[in-house]
Design an enzyme around this catalytic site. Structure first.
Site, PDB file in Angstrom:
ATOM      1  N   GLY A  40      67.370  18.025  47.620  1.00 23.54           N
ATOM      2  CA  GLY A  40      68.331  17.372  48.512  1.00 23.54           C
ATOM      3  C   GLY A  40      69.551  18.282  48.607  1.00 23.54           C
ATOM      4  O   GLY A  40      70.068  18.721  47.582  1.00 23.54           O
ATOM      5  N   GLY A  42      72.674  17.876  49.255  1.00 26.41           N
ATOM      6  CA  GLY A  42      73.888  17.471  48.546  1.00 26.41           C
ATOM      7  C   GLY A  42      73.723  17.637  47.043  1.00 26.41           C
ATOM      8  O   GLY A  42      74.564  18.228  46.359  1.00 26.41           O
ATOM      9  N   ASN A  44      71.596  19.484  45.459  1.00 26.27           N
ATOM     10  CA  ASN A  44      71.469  20.905  45.087  1.00 26.27           C
ATOM     11  C   ASN A  44      72.852  21.547  44.974  1.00 26.27           C
ATOM     12  O   ASN A  44      73.122  22.331  44.063  1.00 26.27           O
ATOM     13  CB  ASN A  44      70.646  21.675  46.121  1.00 26.27           C
ATOM     14  CG  ASN A  44      69.206  21.195  46.206  1.00 26.27           C
ATOM     15  OD1 ASN A  44      68.731  20.521  45.289  1.00 26.27           O
ATOM     16  ND2 ASN A  44      68.525  21.519  47.282  1.00 26.27           N
ATOM     17  N   ALA A 256      66.903  26.150  48.850  1.00 29.46           N
ATOM     18  CA  ALA A 256      68.184  25.890  48.163  1.00 29.46           C
ATOM     19  C   ALA A 256      69.038  27.135  47.928  1.00 29.46           C
ATOM     20  O   ALA A 256      70.052  27.055  47.232  1.00 29.46           O
ATOM     21  CB  ALA A 256      67.981  25.144  46.842  1.00 29.46           C
ATOM     22  N   ALA A 257      68.651  28.269  48.515  1.00 29.79           N
ATOM     23  CA  ALA A 257      69.499  29.470  48.362  1.00 29.79           C
ATOM     24  C   ALA A 257      70.872  29.212  49.007  1.00 29.79           C
ATOM     25  O   ALA A 257      71.916  29.539  48.434  1.00 29.79           O
ATOM     26  CB  ALA A 257      68.832  30.679  48.992  1.00 29.79           C
ATOM     27  N   GLY A 258      70.838  28.588  50.190  1.00 29.58           N
ATOM     28  CA  GLY A 258      72.098  28.277  50.873  1.00 29.58           C
ATOM     29  C   GLY A 258      72.923  27.259  50.101  1.00 29.58           C
ATOM     30  O   GLY A 258      74.154  27.349  50.037  1.00 29.58           O
ATOM     31  N   ASP A 259      72.247  26.291  49.489  1.00 29.87           N
ATOM     32  CA  ASP A 259      72.962  25.275  48.692  1.00 29.87           C
ATOM     33  C   ASP A 259      73.599  25.928  47.463  1.00 29.87           C
ATOM     34  O   ASP A 259      74.731  25.598  47.081  1.00 29.87           O
ATOM     35  CB  ASP A 259      71.991  24.178  48.221  1.00 29.87           C
ATOM     36  CG  ASP A 259      71.327  23.471  49.396  1.00 29.87           C
ATOM     37  OD1 ASP A 259      71.970  23.361  50.452  1.00 29.87           O
ATOM     38  OD2 ASP A 259      70.174  23.037  49.243  1.00 29.87           O
ATOM     39  N   SER A 298      65.648  26.292  40.517  1.00 32.24           N
ATOM     40  CA  SER A 298      65.894  27.733  40.726  1.00 32.24           C
ATOM     41  C   SER A 298      67.371  28.107  40.613  1.00 32.24           C
ATOM     42  O   SER A 298      67.724  29.282  40.683  1.00 32.24           O
ATOM     43  CB  SER A 298      65.375  28.142  42.107  1.00 32.24           C
ATOM     44  OG  SER A 298      66.230  27.625  43.118  1.00 32.24           O
TER      45      SER A 298
HETATM   46  O1  RIB Z   1      68.244  22.952  51.157  1.00 38.00           O
HETATM   47  C1  RIB Z   1      67.060  22.677  50.479  1.00 38.00           C
HETATM   48  C2  RIB Z   1      66.792  21.198  50.461  1.00 38.00           C
HETATM   49  O2  RIB Z   1      66.535  20.764  51.755  1.00 38.00           O
HETATM   50  C3  RIB Z   1      65.590  20.780  49.655  1.00 38.00           C
HETATM   51  O3  RIB Z   1      65.872  20.569  48.289  1.00 38.00           O
HETATM   52  C4  RIB Z   1      65.100  19.533  50.369  1.00 38.00           C
HETATM   53  O4  RIB Z   1      65.270  18.364  49.637  1.00 38.00           O
HETATM   54  C5  RIB Z   1      65.894  19.507  51.671  1.00 38.00           C
HETATM   55  O5  RIB Z   1      66.879  18.583  51.625  1.00 38.00           O
END
Ligand code: RIB
Length: 310
Positions: A40, A42, A44, A256-259, A298
């Site tokens: 998710g 948020g 992440n 999730a690299a961007g997160d 990760s």
């Molecule tokens: O940005 C990656 C995320 O996008 C994933 O973890 C997935 O849950 C989606 O929300």
């Protein structure tokens, strides 16, 4: 007192399958290595703030989950990263959000999100979340929760003195009344082009400054940070333009690299690091995150990022 970072956003349980090639419409492909990994956008970002800010920054997360096992798992993952999850509330109206993710041999992915409880956050909830933003130096938002709720919460965050960072993901057009509440906008290439009303594509290093300038002037946002994946990132505001290269890594999964980048940037800025240093820290954290499969699985610990930077 430690600096505080607050996050409002989605929590999803990610169902991840590795495939050789991402399936085309109508195609069935055989995958392998199924895993359930907390995700998710948020959550992440909150996890990245907690793990990367360990001992230096305090992180709070606000969001919605259902009454199910996924909810317990997702909250436990954030708590283990040191995040205060007391504002992650459960709703009976919907199950916890889930995401179905395929990852190919090159580390590229396709994601489908069933938002569930994440879409139960309403604009009227923003006032009750004021305590989450109190004393926060930065407040992070994304677009997996309803836009009007994001808008209302950004207003409260600003009233509490926080600087707002909006990750415009998943990509969608944004109205002026939302953009006017954003201090730092962090689009990737797809999101940047969509916000400019252009067709999707790649943005070269030479085109990036022009895209950054267009985003600032057309959207009226003070600072734009263009996330260019392997091309690093470009920070642009009235004072400075800073291009920061990515760290060369072998990509396994870009989920999730961007997160990770956003969380890392927020905590580095909250700690008072100068912008060039904060951008290098964020690039290093994001680079490490693509070397492993999964979203929160990760996100690297703080010590690993400093090791890469040393
Ligand atoms: O940005 C990656 C995320 O996008 C994933 O973890 C997935 O849950 C989606 O929300």
């Amino acid at each position: 007192m430690k600096p505080i970072v607050a996050v409002l956003g989605s929590l999803n349980m990610d169902f991840v399958v590795s495939v050789d090639v991402l399936p085309a419409p109508g195609q069935t492909v055989l995958g392998s290595g199924f895993q359930m990994i907390p995700g998710g956008k948020g959550a992440n970002q909150a996890c990245a703030c907690g793990r990367l800010g360990e001992g230096a920054v305090f992180t709070r997360m606000a969001g919605r989950v259902g009454y199910d096992l996924f909810a317990d798992h997702l909250k436990a993952s954030l708590a283990a990263a040191g995040v205060d999850v007391s504002a992650v509330h459960a709703t009976k109206a919907q199950p916890t959000g889930v995401a179905l993710i395929w990852v190919d041999r090159e580390g590229q992915n396709s994601i489908v999100v069933a938002s569930g409880a994440n879409h139960e956050i309403a604009p009227a909830d923003a006032a009750a979340l004021r305590h989450v933003f109190r004393d926060a130096s930065y407040a992070l938002f994304q677009l997996e929760t309803p836009l009007q709720a994001v808008q209302a919460a950004m207003l409260v965050a600003r009233e509490e003195g926080a600087r707002t960072i909006l990750d415009p993901a998943p990509a969608q057009p944004l109205p002026p009344n939302v953009l006017s509440l954003v201090d730092i906008l962090t689009p990737n290439e797809t999101e940047a082009l969509l916000l400019l009303g252009k067709p999707p594509g790649a943005i070269s290093q030479t085109e990036a400054p022009q895209v950054g300038r267009a985003l600032r002037s057309q959207l009226g946002v003070e600072t734009v940070v263009l996330k260019l994946g392997g091309g690093g990132c470009l920070w642009m505001n009235e004072k400075e333009t800073i291009a920061t290269p990515a760290f060369p890594v072998t990509a396994v999964d870009s989920t999730a690299a961007g997160d990770t980048f956003n969380g890392a940037l927020a905590i580095a800025l909250a700690e008072g690091k100068p912008v060039p240093e904060a951008l290098r820290f964020a690039n290093a954290a994001a680079g490490l995150s693509v070397t492993k499969i999964g979203a929160q699985a990760s996100i690297p610990p703080r010590a690993d990022v400093f090791k890469l930077l040393s």
